[in-house]
Motif scaffolding. Structure first.
Motif: not given
Length: 236
Positions: A126-127, A143-147, A157-159
């Motif tokens: 999650l760079e 905290i990630l950018p949206g959407p 995908k990580i899961g």
């Protein structure tokens, strides 16, 4: 000649009432079980939060990530900034499934090792994350950018990747799965709703068996994709 149909009808009334009573009892048991599950989950989260806040430290000693206290401060700052620049923020809550059972089987040292490994995986994959923290126990926040839906697909995908990841514990090999809940900051920029919705999505993922990703669209939790889940136990 006896009225057989009448007798059967008469017998069916108490049987029907008994069936209704049994169903009401079972419904009550299920509801009570759901309340207990929810209460235990909330207690676990509140305990981890209290442990974070009673210390002035803002860094988690095990992973080196910011702790819950530091994350809450950062989240407030990001929400203010997003209201100025119009960015969409997505909160991600990640919780390791059955962490206590893992710790009981392999020991606390192995559990700590797995937590650090998971931390490295999250950070490396999650760079574009705006912030990453450890909430306590086996729970991490991002905290990630949206959407929102794009962030949810990324976490899915990580899961799926973690399903194939193996952790070497001495001479044994173990695996861990995670439950994930997401929500996006609404237009009114209410932080409480952001946290509550992500938490509700995460709880739904864990309650439905774990190893799942849910996002909260404002109306309720929505399952992402159809990931492989833990196989049901064979009944004897």
């Amino acid at each position: 000649e006896p009225d057989v149909a009448g007798e059967e009808s008469t017998r069916s009334v108490p049987q029907h009432r008994a069936a209704i009573a049994i169903e009401q009892v079972l419904r009550g048991v299920r509801k009570t079980s759901d309340h207990l599950d929810t209460a235990e989950y909330r207690l676990h989260k509140q305990t981890a939060q209290i442990q974070s806040y009673v210390s002035d430290e803002k860094i988690d000693s095990l992973t080196g990530l910011p702790n819950r206290h530091a994350f809450d401060i950062k989240l407030e700052e990001l929400c203010v900034e997003s209201s100025e620049d119009g960015r969409t923020l997505v909160l991600v809550l990640i919780d390791i499934d059955r962490l206590k059972a893992f710790s009981d089987e392999y020991g606390q040292q192995a559990c700590d090792y797995a937590l650090r490994q998971l931390c490295e995986i999250i950070c490396s994959r999650l760079e574009d994350a705006v912030a990453v923290a450890r909430f306590g126990g086996g729970e991490f926040s991002v905290i990630l950018p949206g959407p929102l839906r794009e962030a949810a697909e990324k976490m899915n995908k990580i899961g799926r990747y973690l399903q194939t990841e193996r952790f070497t514990i001495g001479s044994e090999v173990a695996n861990l799965t995670v439950s994930i809940g997401l929500s996006a900051l609404s237009e009114d920029r209410v932080v409480g709703a952001l946290l509550r919705h992500a938490d509700e999505a995460l709880f739904t993922a864990k309650k439905t068996g774990g190893n799942r990703v849910y996002y909260h669209d404002g109306n309720g939790p929505v399952l992402v994709g159809a990931p492989e889940t833990v196989k049901p136990r064979a009944t004897s």
